[in-house]
Design a protein around this motif. Structure first.
Motif, PDB file in Angstrom:
ATOM      1  N   PRO A  31       0.835  -1.196   0.000  1.00 31.31           N
ATOM      2  CA  PRO A  31       0.000   0.000   0.000  1.00 31.31           C
ATOM      3  C   PRO A  31       0.879   1.259   0.000  1.00 31.31           C
ATOM      4  O   PRO A  31       1.967   1.256   0.574  1.00 31.31           O
ATOM      5  N   ARG A  32       0.403   2.281  -0.660  1.00 31.06           N
ATOM      6  CA  ARG A  32       1.176   3.524  -0.758  1.00 31.06           C
ATOM      7  C   ARG A  32       0.770   4.442   0.388  1.00 31.06           C
ATOM      8  O   ARG A  32      -0.409   4.719   0.598  1.00 31.06           O
ATOM      9  N   VAL A  33       1.771   4.904   1.121  1.00 31.95           N
ATOM     10  CA  VAL A  33       1.507   5.837   2.219  1.00 31.95           C
ATOM     11  C   VAL A  33       1.351   7.228   1.619  1.00 31.95           C
ATOM     12  O   VAL A  33       2.195   7.679   0.849  1.00 31.95           O
ATOM     13  N   PHE A  34       0.256   7.906   1.957  1.00 31.51           N
ATOM     14  CA  PHE A  34       0.000   9.195   1.335  1.00 31.51           C
ATOM     15  C   PHE A  34      -0.722  10.084   2.342  1.00 31.51           C
ATOM     16  O   PHE A  34      -1.822   9.773   2.813  1.00 31.51           O
ATOM     17  N   ALA A  35      -0.084  11.217   2.664  1.00 31.44           N
ATOM     18  CA  ALA A  35      -0.589  12.050   3.759  1.00 31.44           C
ATOM     19  C   ALA A  35      -1.854  12.809   3.388  1.00 31.44           C
ATOM     20  O   ALA A  35      -2.676  13.104   4.249  1.00 31.44           O
ATOM     21  N   LEU A  37      -4.482  11.955   1.927  1.00 29.35           N
ATOM     22  CA  LEU A  37      -5.497  10.989   1.497  1.00 29.35           C
ATOM     23  C   LEU A  37      -6.918  11.552   1.599  1.00 29.35           C
ATOM     24  O   LEU A  37      -7.813  11.135   0.883  1.00 29.35           O
ATOM     25  N   ASP A  41     -10.638  10.484  -3.466  1.00 32.65           N
ATOM     26  CA  ASP A  41     -11.871   9.699  -3.381  1.00 32.65           C
ATOM     27  C   ASP A  41     -11.565   8.216  -3.536  1.00 32.65           C
ATOM     28  O   ASP A  41     -10.617   7.840  -4.228  1.00 32.65           O
ATOM     29  N   GLU A  42     -12.352   7.404  -2.884  1.00 29.78           N
ATOM     30  CA  GLU A  42     -12.243   5.952  -3.078  1.00 29.78           C
ATOM     31  C   GLU A  42     -12.674   5.637  -4.509  1.00 29.78           C
ATOM     32  O   GLU A  42     -13.718   6.128  -4.971  1.00 29.78           O
ATOM     33  N   SER A  43     -11.864   4.876  -5.217  1.00 26.91           N
ATOM     34  CA  SER A  43     -12.249   4.468  -6.574  1.00 26.91           C
ATOM     35  C   SER A  43     -11.863   3.012  -6.743  1.00 26.91           C
ATOM     36  O   SER A  43     -10.757   2.708  -7.153  1.00 26.91           O
TER      37      SER A  43
ATOM     38  N   SER B  94       2.986  12.006   8.817  1.00 31.14           N
ATOM     39  CA  SER B  94       2.794  12.461   7.442  1.00 31.14           C
ATOM     40  C   SER B  94       4.033  13.167   6.914  1.00 31.14           C
ATOM     41  O   SER B  94       4.264  13.226   5.705  1.00 31.14           O
ATOM     42  N   TYR B  97       6.879  11.392   4.564  1.00 28.37           N
ATOM     43  CA  TYR B  97       6.696  11.029   3.164  1.00 28.37           C
ATOM     44  C   TYR B  97       7.790  11.636   2.282  1.00 28.37           C
ATOM     45  O   TYR B  97       8.154  12.801   2.429  1.00 28.37           O
ATOM     46  N   GLU B 234      -2.671   1.757  -9.895  1.00 32.90           N
ATOM     47  CA  GLU B 234      -3.790   1.668  -8.977  1.00 32.90           C
ATOM     48  C   GLU B 234      -3.402   0.810  -7.770  1.00 32.90           C
ATOM     49  O   GLU B 234      -2.506  -0.040  -7.860  1.00 32.90           O
ATOM     50  N   GLY B 235      -4.048   1.008  -6.661  1.00 34.51           N
ATOM     51  CA  GLY B 235      -3.754   0.218  -5.465  1.00 34.51           C
ATOM     52  C   GLY B 235      -4.325   0.884  -4.231  1.00 34.51           C
ATOM     53  O   GLY B 235      -5.175   1.754  -4.314  1.00 34.51           O
ATOM     54  N   TRP B 236      -3.820   0.415  -3.106  1.00 34.49           N
ATOM     55  CA  TRP B 236      -4.312   0.934  -1.817  1.00 34.49           C
ATOM     56  C   TRP B 236      -3.455   2.104  -1.378  1.00 34.49           C
ATOM     57  O   TRP B 236      -2.233   2.028  -1.411  1.00 34.49           O
ATOM     58  N   PHE B 237      -4.094   3.173  -0.934  1.00 34.41           N
ATOM     59  CA  PHE B 237      -3.410   4.335  -0.375  1.00 34.41           C
ATOM     60  C   PHE B 237      -3.754   4.380   1.117  1.00 34.41           C
ATOM     61  O   PHE B 237      -4.908   4.198   1.491  1.00 34.41           O
ATOM     62  N   VAL B 238      -2.740   4.654   1.923  1.00 31.04           N
ATOM     63  CA  VAL B 238      -2.944   4.634   3.372  1.00 31.04           C
ATOM     64  C   VAL B 238      -2.528   5.973   3.969  1.00 31.04           C
ATOM     65  O   VAL B 238      -1.466   6.494   3.635  1.00 31.04           O
ATOM     66  N   ASP B 239      -3.365   6.503   4.838  1.00 33.64           N
ATOM     67  CA  ASP B 239      -3.006   7.728   5.552  1.00 33.64           C
ATOM     68  C   ASP B 239      -2.091   7.345   6.707  1.00 33.64           C
ATOM     69  O   ASP B 239      -2.486   6.546   7.561  1.00 33.64           O
ATOM     70  N   PRO B 240      -0.871   7.874   6.776  1.00 34.31           N
ATOM     71  CA  PRO B 240       0.076   7.428   7.808  1.00 34.31           C
ATOM     72  C   PRO B 240      -0.333   7.829   9.217  1.00 34.31           C
ATOM     73  O   PRO B 240       0.133   7.243  10.179  1.00 34.31           O
ATOM     74  N   LEU B 244      -6.213   5.221   7.910  1.00 37.53           N
ATOM     75  CA  LEU B 244      -7.312   5.059   6.955  1.00 37.53           C
ATOM     76  C   LEU B 244      -6.747   4.621   5.597  1.00 37.53           C
ATOM     77  O   LEU B 244      -5.724   5.140   5.153  1.00 37.53           O
ATOM     78  N   SER B 245      -7.398   3.643   4.958  1.00 32.62           N
ATOM     79  CA  SER B 245      -6.904   3.213   3.650  1.00 32.62           C
ATOM     80  C   SER B 245      -8.027   3.265   2.626  1.00 32.62           C
ATOM     81  O   SER B 245      -9.202   3.060   2.970  1.00 32.62           O
ATOM     82  N   ARG B 246      -7.647   3.557   1.378  1.00 37.92           N
ATOM     83  CA  ARG B 246      -8.630   3.615   0.304  1.00 37.92           C
ATOM     84  C   ARG B 246      -8.036   2.965  -0.936  1.00 37.92           C
ATOM     85  O   ARG B 246      -6.840   3.112  -1.187  1.00 37.92           O
ATOM     86  N   GLN B 247      -8.910   2.316  -1.680  1.00 39.59           N
ATOM     87  CA  GLN B 247      -8.488   1.747  -2.948  1.00 39.59           C
ATOM     88  C   GLN B 247      -8.662   2.832  -4.014  1.00 39.59           C
ATOM     89  O   GLN B 247      -9.746   3.418  -4.137  1.00 39.59           O
ATOM     90  N   VAL B 248      -7.598   3.108  -4.757  1.00 30.92           N
ATOM     91  CA  VAL B 248      -7.606   4.292  -5.618  1.00 30.92           C
ATOM     92  C   VAL B 248      -7.130   3.941  -7.023  1.00 30.92           C
ATOM     93  O   VAL B 248      -6.149   3.216  -7.195  1.00 30.92           O
ATOM     94  N   ARG B 249      -7.847   4.461  -8.000  1.00 34.90           N
ATOM     95  CA  ARG B 249      -7.362   4.435  -9.399  1.00 34.90           C
ATOM     96  C   ARG B 249      -6.961   5.864  -9.719  1.00 34.90           C
ATOM     97  O   ARG B 249      -7.809   6.745  -9.898  1.00 34.90           O
TER      98      ARG B 249
END
Lengths: 687, 303
Positions: A31-35, A37, A41-43, B94, B97, B234-240, B244-249
């Motif tokens: 998973p990519r860490v991204f501040a 976030l 939007d969830e896609s 955060s 990064y 595309e993949g999962w993005f996580v707030d450090p 919170l994680s979201r699947q993102v394209r």
């Protein structure tokens, strides 16, 4: 068949290879860490269904492998070779617990079993389960009788107590895996009555197993003398410290006399004749002496001048740890209580910390080991919190019910105190009718050296007859005066007295028994130090270091001789398996010679009870599963055993196919198509 | 200046090891022209006049001018030496990064800028202190190095700062609260953060500091990835910080993201402007020295 079969290990290893290869090849998507976030939007990623098989041969090969493994786990049962007709599987349960030494019973049983094994026919496969603290399989069913004989010849009886039930369970589980058409358990033991009477409500577990007894006891009882139930305590009398060691002398047989000898620190502190009546008797024995040193105390109680069937149980060991000053916090204006604990009296034993009710903030950070509080202070929520804090951290609390307002009453009820229908019992000046002499606090008062409790008068005390605890002392009218409450706030102990120590309510404060009672109560409420462990023979000694103690290893000695050295793990824990003999074992840390812990190892008292069951015990009948079930279950169990060999072969074949497939795919480069490379999946499909 | 070609700063900073080297590189290469403190204050050097208002110190009234014009004026002075400066650094998770294009993580960028500012101001005899958080420290999370003019104290503070972990949840609110309590006299507070937390986390703290009379500078360190959203896979993005994680394209989410981020930064600029808080965005792939010089030069010019 057991789990040490080499084919099984090979199969497991083979099954692991393709799994490992798969994990190695699998594309790793971290998973990519991204501040930022929250701006995204969830896609969800849409996966397209595969449509066309691209590598059919590989797909077939892997499917075959999986199918074989799945089929194997479904336990197919084609015609398996029949078990040899007339084969008998027999397990001998040999009791080697301490009581079997009585009358040379152990030697007789062992010799009988050796002769039996020497004469076994070829159609009998035999195993041996030894009954000691924990039953163990001494000889497996697959091993030769000669091996069994050699192991039996080198076997020594133990000092432990074991469970007949556990041994029969162990034997039963050995027989469940046997191939014999007839299964038997042969029991060799002394048949102690108290062993058969243990666990009376166990459901049946012996399915299709016959139980035989090599021999039944010849007599119902043997004469025996023993010492057990040892306790040690220091009692503070205000101007001196007395050491008390108490125990129980048990006797069965005709009336007689034994000479009781108490030794401490290498010197004899008591020698006295003790007469006993005929039959079963238990006599409390003990000694009280003045101890000058505050350090470790160790010694033993033994009987001399006796002759009985079982040697070795006429002595018991005891030990006491060095005195360590305790911290007692008090919220009381009672003069007698403060006087009993003032530094001139209690220095070195108790350090008094008199709390200011207006400044209880520090309780959170530094609670005492014991808190003594008068109930009228419980009107304050801060004091209630202080009580709960003490109980949570494992410290003890002693509440004296001088005056109980509604708020305090509600708190006490919440903690488990059960109030009776009366507000205050209208008895004026009643005495203490009864105390729990088996309890640590009041046991020493059986001796007049600590004062006479019958002189204590109590008036206007609270009615605690509503239950919610264990009574320790009662009034002459039967009302509880001192109750240990079964509270659930924490690990700490909570004791409530139905009265305050004020002169209006009791004269106890001016009596000689007051100081010892206060000291014993505080000792009881104090968190146990765990520096002395009282163990039965055969029980492992588990040591937990305190946070301030640092050690890489622990050394166990007896009589100055090092027995073993065990590592201390990172959690500060160590486990020592002590020699199978009673005694006092000392433990030090690393290369230090300072004694840090002591284990007092004694025999279990039940092993000295030489009463026997002369007929076939009823317990064995209860352990048998009724006959119809037995027939049914043996019909079901037999095919399962037959199929086990076939099962292993199938599992191995499946694993081998998977290994072959994996090697093939690796050798082929695994890059026939870009999609296959991307997915890393053998089920390679494309549009 | 020699005529040799200078390496672009991000490339140099990427290979320079250690905070001291980086800070010195920026100070000596870019900020050496700035001779005086860029902050207002009350001291010895005359700055400007303004109309006298009730409550002004009578010692500052220019009586000569009064004699000439019959009007009362107060003198304003510029402070060269007495501004107590506090460097406040956000080291929440955060800030760890670092995208492929940045010369360091946001935390690295922030501490380099802070060190450069520290050296610059310490060189002008301004007392400089440092404030950061150390989550999980039993003795309390706040790490505070008191303002001092001594350069060795500053070195000590920066060395200590480097050892602090970049971890934990949002810190900026706690940091500003601590700064408010610690700065009892009027001074200058330099805040280094990505300011990506919701506005309510930091706006109240900044306002309190501002109303207490402190001068504030916000150094907003952002990674180019956060400004451009260049991802393709595309993949999962996580707030450090929240987990919170979201699947993102990314191709689908990019436009909305850029629009929201643009609006967020614009709202921030408005906030900083409204409350007279110096503010500059530092991208992780930009030359920080040039940006810093522009920022500070712009402040001097605006006085």
């Amino acid at each position: 068949m057991n789990f040490a079969v080499p084919w099984m290990l090979a199969g497991l290893a083979g099954l692991g290879v393709p799994l490992w290869l798969h994990l190695q090849r699998r594309k790793k998507t971290q998973p990519r860490v991204f501040a930022a976030l929250r701006f995204v939007d969830e896609s969800p990623v849409v996966r397209h269904a595969p449509r066309r098989l691209r590598d059919p041969l590989l797909w077939v090969l892997r499917s075959l492998g999986f199918a074989a493994v799945v089929f194997a786990f479904a336990r197919p049962n084609p015609d398996a070779p029949k078990a040899p007709a007339g084969l008998v599987s027999r397990v001998y349960v040999v009791d080697s617990t301490f009581s079997t030494r009585a009358g040379g019973g152990w030697i007789r049983d062992r010799d009988w079993l050796i002769r039996e094994l020497e004469g076994l026919g070829e159609n009998v496969q035999a195993g041996v389960v030894e009954l000691r603290g924990r039953p163990r399989v001494l000889v497996g069913l697959g091993e030769s009788p000669q091996t069994a004989i050699e192991r039996l010849q080198s076997l020594e009886p133990s000092h432990e107590r074991g469970s007949y039930l556990a041994a029969f369970r162990q034997a039963s589980s050995v027989l469940e895996r046997s191939l014999g058409s007839r299964r038997e358990i042969v029991f060799l033991g002394d048949g102690q009555l108290n062993q058969w009477e243990e666990n009376p409500n166990v459901p049946g577990f012996l399915r299709g197993v016959e139980v035989r007894f090599a021999h039944l006891p010849e007599q119902a009882q043997r004469e025996n003398w023993s010492v057990g139930g040892l306790e040690f305590r220091r009692v503070f009398l205000g101007d001196s410290v007395q050491v008390q060691c108490a125990g129980i002398l048990r006797h069965s047989g005709p009336a007689g006399r034994a000479e009781l000898v108490v030794e401490s620190g290498g010197r004899e502190v008591l020698r006295r004749m003790v007469p006993v009546q005929s039959g079963q008797s238990e006599v409390p024995v003990g000694a009280l002496w003045r101890q000058e040193s505050d350090g470790w105390v160790e010694g033993r109680i033994r009987l001399e001048g006796i002759k009985d069937a079982l040697g070795g149980d006429e002595a018991g060991y005891f030990a006491g740890e060095p005195v360590e000053e305790g911290r007692v916090a008090v919220l009381t204006g009672n003069t007698f209580l403060r006087g009993a604990l003032k530094p001139e009296v209690a220095r070195g034993y108790w350090r008094l910390d008199e709390w200011d009710p207006a400044d209880l903030g520090r309780v959170e950070k530094d609670p005492g080991e014991v808190l003594v509080v008068e109930a009228h202070y419980l009107q304050s929520l801060a004091v209630q919190k202080a009580v709960e804090k003490h109980l949570e951290v494992g410290s003890g609390v002693w509440i004296l019910m001088d005056r109980v307002g509604p708020v305090a009453r509600e708190a006490l009820t919440r903690w488990g105190v059960g109030f009776g229908p009366l507000d205050r019992v209208s008895e004026s000046g009643v005495g203490i009718g009864r105390v729990a002499l088996g309890h640590q606090v009041f046991a020493p008062f059986a001796s007049p050296d600590f004062g006479d409790l019958s002189r204590v008068r109590v008036a206007g005390f609270m009615d605690l007859s509503g239950g919610g605890g264990t009574g320790l002392a009662w009034s002459e009218g039967g009302y509880p005066l001192v109750v240990e409450v079964g509270q659930k706030k924490g690990a700490g102990r909570l004791v409530v007295s139905a009265f305050g120590m004020d002169r209006r309510q009791t004269n106890w404060g001016v009596l000689p028994s007051f100081v010892p009672m206060v000291d014993l109560m505080l000792q009881y409420l104090r968190p146990p130090s765990q520096r002395v462990s009282w163990l039965d023979c055969g029980v492992p000694w588990r040591i937990q270091l305190q946070p301030w103690e640092k050690a890489g290893s622990a050394v166990v000695c007896r009589d100055g001789r090092e027995l073993c050295r065990v590592p201390v793990d990172e959690r500060g824990q160590a486990e020592v398996r002590l020699p199978d003999a009673p005694g006092i074992y000392k433990l030090s840390f690393g290369d230090s010679e300072k004694t840090e812990r002591v284990a007092v190892v004694n025999l279990r008292a039940e092993e000295s009870d030489l009463r026997y069951e002369r007929a076939e015990p009823a317990a064995v009948g209860r352990w048998r599963v009724p006959e119809p079930d037995r027939v049914e279950s043996s019909k079901q169990a037999q095919p399962a055993r037959k199929g086990s060999l076939w099962w292993w072969w199938l599992l191995l074949a499946g694993a081998m196919v998977l290994v072959a497939e994996s090697i093939w795919t690796v050798a082929a480069g695994w890059n026939r198509g870009s999609r296959a490379k991307k997915t890393g999946n053998p089920f390679v499909f494309g549009k | 200046m020699t005529g040799e070609k200078r390496e672009p700063a991000p490339e140099v900073l990427r290979v320079l090891e250690g905070l001291v080297f980086r800070a010195r590189y920026l100070v000596e290469g870019y900020l050496s022209g700035i001779q005086r403190s860029p902050f207002h204050g009350g001291s010895v050097e005359f700055s400007e006049y303004r109309d006298y208002r009730a409550g002004d110190d009578l010692r500052r009234v220019d009586w000569r001018h009064y004699g000439r014009s019959d009007r009362l004026y107060s003198k304003r002075y510029e402070q060269d030496t007495e501004a107590r400066v506090l460097l406040v650094l956000d080291r929440s998770a955060s800030m760890a990064y670092r995208g492929d294009r940045a010369w360091d993580s946001k935390a690295g960028c922030a501490q380099t800028l802070a060190a450069a500012m520290g050296w610059l101001l310490a060189g002008q005899q301004d007392p400089v202190g440092v404030l950061a958080l150390e989550p999980g420290n039993d003795a309390g999370p706040v790490r505070y190095w008191e303002p001092s003019r001594r350069s060795e104290r500053l070195s000590e503070a920066l060395t200590g700062l480097e050892k602090l972990p970049v971890a934990g949840g949002t810190q900026i609110g706690t940091l500003l609260e601590a700064a408010f309590r610690l700065m009892r006299r009027r001074g200058v507070v330099l805040v280094f953060s990505d300011f990506l937390d919701p506005e309510e986390e930091w706006s109240e703290g900044l306002k309190r500091l501002r109303y207490a009379g402190h001068e504030l500078l916000a150094f907003q360190c952002l990674d180019p990835d956060e400004l451009d959203f260049p991802f393709a896979e595309e993949g999962w993005f996580v707030d450090p910080e929240t987990g919170l994680s979201r699947q993102v394209r990314p191709e689908q989410a990019r436009d909305v993201y850029l629009e929201r981020m643009g609006r967020f930064l614009e709202a921030q600029r408005e906030f900083f402007g409204m409350h007279r808080i110096g503010h500059s965005v530092f991208r992780g792939d930009e030359d920080p020295g040039v940006r810093l010089a522009q920022f500070l030069g712009g402040r001097r010019g605006s006085k």
